[in-house]
Motif scaffolding. Structure first.
Motif, PDB file in Angstrom:
ATOM      1  N   ILE A 152     -17.324  23.081   4.551  1.00 11.61           N
ATOM      2  CA  ILE A 152     -18.492  22.609   3.798  1.00 11.61           C
ATOM      3  C   ILE A 152     -18.131  22.637   2.316  1.00 11.61           C
ATOM      4  CG2 ILE A 152     -20.974  22.910   3.376  1.00 11.61           C
ATOM      5  CD1 ILE A 152     -20.213  22.365   6.319  1.00 11.61           C
ATOM      6  N   VAL A 153     -17.403  21.628   1.879  1.00 12.08           N
ATOM      7  CA  VAL A 153     -16.915  21.594   0.497  1.00 12.08           C
ATOM      8  C   VAL A 153     -17.484  20.357  -0.191  1.00 12.08           C
ATOM      9  CG1 VAL A 153     -14.882  21.500  -0.983  1.00 12.08           C
ATOM     10  CG2 VAL A 153     -14.792  22.784   1.161  1.00 12.08           C
ATOM     11  N   CYS A 154     -18.124  20.566  -1.330  1.00  9.47           N
ATOM     12  CA  CYS A 154     -18.692  19.439  -2.065  1.00  9.47           C
ATOM     13  C   CYS A 154     -17.561  18.554  -2.612  1.00  9.47           C
ATOM     14  CB  CYS A 154     -19.559  19.963  -3.218  1.00  9.47           C
ATOM     15  SG  CYS A 154     -20.376  18.644  -4.134  1.00  9.47           S
ATOM     16  N   THR A 155     -17.745  17.250  -2.534  1.00  6.21           N
ATOM     17  CA  THR A 155     -16.740  16.297  -3.022  1.00  6.21           C
ATOM     18  C   THR A 155     -16.480  16.467  -4.512  1.00  6.21           C
ATOM     19  OG1 THR A 155     -17.496  14.793  -1.296  1.00  6.21           O
ATOM     20  CG2 THR A 155     -16.147  13.830  -3.023  1.00  6.21           C
ATOM     21  N   ASP A 156     -17.413  17.115  -5.214  1.00  9.89           N
ATOM     22  CA  ASP A 156     -17.185  17.407  -6.634  1.00  9.89           C
ATOM     23  C   ASP A 156     -15.833  18.103  -6.849  1.00  9.89           C
ATOM     24  OD1 ASP A 156     -19.807  16.586  -6.769  1.00  9.89           O
ATOM     25  OD2 ASP A 156     -20.565  18.433  -7.694  1.00  9.89           O
ATOM     26  N   GLU A 157     -15.428  18.904  -5.895  1.00  8.36           N
ATOM     27  CA  GLU A 157     -14.169  19.639  -6.052  1.00  8.36           C
ATOM     28  C   GLU A 157     -12.984  18.700  -6.264  1.00  8.36           C
ATOM     29  OE1 GLU A 157     -13.796  23.099  -6.221  1.00  8.36           O
ATOM     30  OE2 GLU A 157     -15.969  22.902  -6.423  1.00  8.36           O
ATOM     31  N   TYR A 158     -13.140  17.453  -5.818  1.00 10.27           N
ATOM     32  CA  TYR A 158     -12.039  16.492  -5.900  1.00 10.27           C
ATOM     33  C   TYR A 158     -12.283  15.398  -6.943  1.00 10.27           C
ATOM     34  CZ  TYR A 158     -11.494  18.888  -1.489  1.00 10.27           C
ATOM     35  OH  TYR A 158     -11.399  19.866  -0.553  1.00 10.27           O
ATOM     36  N   LEU A 159     -13.553  15.121  -7.236  1.00  6.27           N
ATOM     37  CA  LEU A 159     -13.854  13.947  -8.073  1.00  6.27           C
ATOM     38  C   LEU A 159     -14.590  14.259  -9.376  1.00  6.27           C
ATOM     39  CD1 LEU A 159     -14.975  11.278  -5.396  1.00  6.27           C
ATOM     40  CD2 LEU A 159     -12.714  11.603  -6.427  1.00  6.27           C
ATOM     41  N   LEU A 160     -15.192  15.442  -9.489  1.00  6.18           N
ATOM     42  CA  LEU A 160     -15.937  15.762 -10.720  1.00  6.18           C
ATOM     43  C   LEU A 160     -15.040  16.617 -11.613  1.00  6.18           C
ATOM     44  CD1 LEU A 160     -19.666  16.972 -10.887  1.00  6.18           C
ATOM     45  CD2 LEU A 160     -18.011  17.167 -12.741  1.00  6.18           C
ATOM     46  N   HIS A 161     -14.393  15.953 -12.547  1.00  5.52           N
ATOM     47  CA  HIS A 161     -13.439  16.646 -13.414  1.00  5.52           C
ATOM     48  C   HIS A 161     -14.155  17.174 -14.654  1.00  5.52           C
ATOM     49  CE1 HIS A 161     -10.561  14.811 -10.772  1.00  5.52           C
ATOM     50  NE2 HIS A 161     -11.020  13.607 -11.080  1.00  5.52           N
ATOM     51  N   PRO A 162     -13.879  18.412 -15.049  1.00  4.12           N
ATOM     52  CA  PRO A 162     -14.612  18.996 -16.180  1.00  4.12           C
ATOM     53  C   PRO A 162     -13.973  18.737 -17.545  1.00  4.12           C
ATOM     54  CG  PRO A 162     -13.284  20.672 -15.118  1.00  4.12           C
ATOM     55  CD  PRO A 162     -13.045  19.395 -14.342  1.00  4.12           C
ATOM     56  N   LEU A 171     -20.990  11.741 -12.438  1.00  4.06           N
ATOM     57  CA  LEU A 171     -19.884  12.371 -13.159  1.00  4.06           C
ATOM     58  C   LEU A 171     -18.570  12.307 -12.387  1.00  4.06           C
ATOM     59  CD1 LEU A 171     -21.901  15.440 -14.463  1.00  4.06           C
ATOM     60  CD2 LEU A 171     -21.278  13.377 -15.735  1.00  4.06           C
ATOM     61  N   TRP A 172     -18.627  11.777 -11.174  1.00  6.05           N
ATOM     62  CA  TRP A 172     -17.382  11.589 -10.429  1.00  6.05           C
ATOM     63  C   TRP A 172     -16.521  10.527 -11.112  1.00  6.05           C
ATOM     64  CZ3 TRP A 172     -18.995  10.909  -4.540  1.00  6.05           C
ATOM     65  CH2 TRP A 172     -19.476  12.144  -4.053  1.00  6.05           C
ATOM     66  N   THR A 173     -15.211  10.646 -10.903  1.00  2.00           N
ATOM     67  CA  THR A 173     -14.295   9.575 -11.284  1.00  2.00           C
ATOM     68  C   THR A 173     -13.688   9.045  -9.981  1.00  2.00           C
ATOM     69  OG1 THR A 173     -13.820  10.766 -13.345  1.00  2.00           O
ATOM     70  CG2 THR A 173     -12.343   8.936 -12.761  1.00  2.00           C
ATOM     71  N   PRO A 174     -14.402   8.140  -9.312  1.00  2.00           N
ATOM     72  CA  PRO A 174     -13.906   7.665  -8.008  1.00  2.00           C
ATOM     73  C   PRO A 174     -12.693   6.767  -8.200  1.00  2.00           C
ATOM     74  CG  PRO A 174     -16.237   7.074  -8.384  1.00  2.00           C
ATOM     75  CD  PRO A 174     -15.664   7.516  -9.685  1.00  2.00           C
ATOM     76  N   PRO A 175     -11.721   6.870  -7.326  1.00  2.00           N
ATOM     77  CA  PRO A 175     -10.496   6.062  -7.483  1.00  2.00           C
ATOM     78  C   PRO A 175     -10.791   4.571  -7.577  1.00  2.00           C
ATOM     79  CG  PRO A 175     -10.244   7.673  -5.708  1.00  2.00           C
ATOM     80  CD  PRO A 175     -11.669   7.764  -6.158  1.00  2.00           C
ATOM     81  N   ALA A 176     -11.877   4.109  -6.962  1.00  2.28           N
ATOM     82  CA  ALA A 176     -12.152   2.665  -6.948  1.00  2.28           C
ATOM     83  C   ALA A 176     -12.870   2.174  -8.205  1.00  2.28           C
ATOM     84  CB  ALA A 176     -12.989   2.315  -5.718  1.00  2.28           C
ATOM     85  N   ASP A 177     -13.298   3.090  -9.079  1.00  2.00           N
ATOM     86  CA  ASP A 177     -14.039   2.657 -10.271  1.00  2.00           C
ATOM     87  C   ASP A 177     -13.051   2.242 -11.362  1.00  2.00           C
ATOM     88  OD1 ASP A 177     -15.733   2.256 -12.419  1.00  2.00           O
ATOM     89  OD2 ASP A 177     -16.968   4.011 -11.987  1.00  2.00           O
TER      90      ASP A 177
END
Ligand code: FE2
Ligand code: FE2
Length: 281
Positions: free
Chosen positions: A152-162, A74-80
């Motif tokens: 300890i922050v999950c990368t979801d905070e930056y890449l998993l947009h709701p 569910l991430w939207t990685p910048p490279a995708d």
């Protein structure tokens, strides 16, 4: 077709095939019988192309593949090159799965009629809602602030947009409500295998190296689902702590492969986990 007495219901998760070692491992995965089904409990990869590659390969080999999304899908990685976010990204993945013949949480629950069956397999997409907070941190805001303070922050905070939901917790609430209705309306005569990226109960997260990370690992809203829906086994991943546990008499299977640095010290990657027929220990 699994009714000839030879098929097995197998599971794995957290293939993370962006790592070459994991991609190579996936290429070795094969069924032992023509009737084996494979449950894939999320975190296949970070990009749509990699997810399609892996699920396509598995769908060609196994009689049926059932997939649920992990947070990485569910991430939207910048490279995708696929820039879809949130619900649109999930729906795009469901659409890709349909073209590959892979079942998703949006399909009718399939029935496994092979050894150990019949059972209904319910692939779930539920997300998390920050309810699994450390003791003493009474609000999501406090738990998140502590996570940032300790790093300890999950990368979801930056890449998993709701999107279009305002928050991941609200997306989770909507998924929980929809899924609860479907499970309540299922065929009550068959037991279920529930497949979700996250454990339905909090106990498995108690062994996390960083307990603060549990806020990204599930929701209190599902705490009694293993007791309400005639569950023969609950299959999950995400924690990268592969093991079998029992909660209130129900078997929980954490089936993750994990990152190479996690599985390589074990000398060999874990084999596919047999869910049915239930292994006798
Ligand atoms: Fe993972
Ligand atoms: Fe995950």
């Amino acid at each position: 077709m699994a009714g000839d007495g030879t098929g097995r219901l197998l599971a794995i998760s957290d293939l993370h095939i962006g790592y070459q070692e994991n991609r190579s491992f996936v290429e070795t995965l094969r069924p032992q019988t023509p009737h084996d089904w494979l449950l894939v409990a999320g975190d296949v990869a970070d990009t749509v192309a990699d997810i399609e590659w892996a699920l396509g390969l598995l769908a060609e080999r196994f009689a049926k593949v059932v997939w649920v999304p992990g947070n990485h899908e569910l991430w939207t990685p910048p490279a995708d090159p696929v820039t879809l976010r949130g619900v649109e990204r999930y729906e795009h993945l469901v659409d890709r799965c349909r073209s590959l013949g892979v079942l998703t949480p949006e399909d009718p629950y399939p029935v496994w009629t092979g050894p150990g069956g019949p059972v209904q397999i319910a692939p779930l997409f539920l997300l998390y809602d920050y309810s699994w907070r450390p003791e003493g941190l009474d609000t999501p805001e406090a738990a998140l602030a502590e996570a940032h303070r300790t790093g300890i922050v999950c990368t979801d905070e930056y890449l998993l947009h709701p999107d279009p939901y305002p928050t991941r917790a609200q997306w989770c609430a909507a998924r929980v409500a929809l899924t609860e209705r479907r499970l309540a309306a299922r065929d009550p005569d068959l037991p279920t295998i529930l497949v979700n990226h996250y454990p339905l109960v909090r106990e498995p997260t108690r062994v996390l190296w960083y307990p603060i990370f549990a806020q990204w690992c599930g929701t209190d809203a599902t705490a009694d689902w293993h007791l309400r829906f005639d569950v023969a086994a609950m299959v999950y991943g995400h924690l990268h702590i592969p093991r079998t546990t029992v909660h209130d008499g129900v078997r929980f299977e954490e089936v993750s492969l994990g990152y190479p640095r996690e599985w390589k010290p074990r000398t060999a990657p874990p084999a596919l986990r047999q869910i049915l027929p239930a292994p006798t220990s």
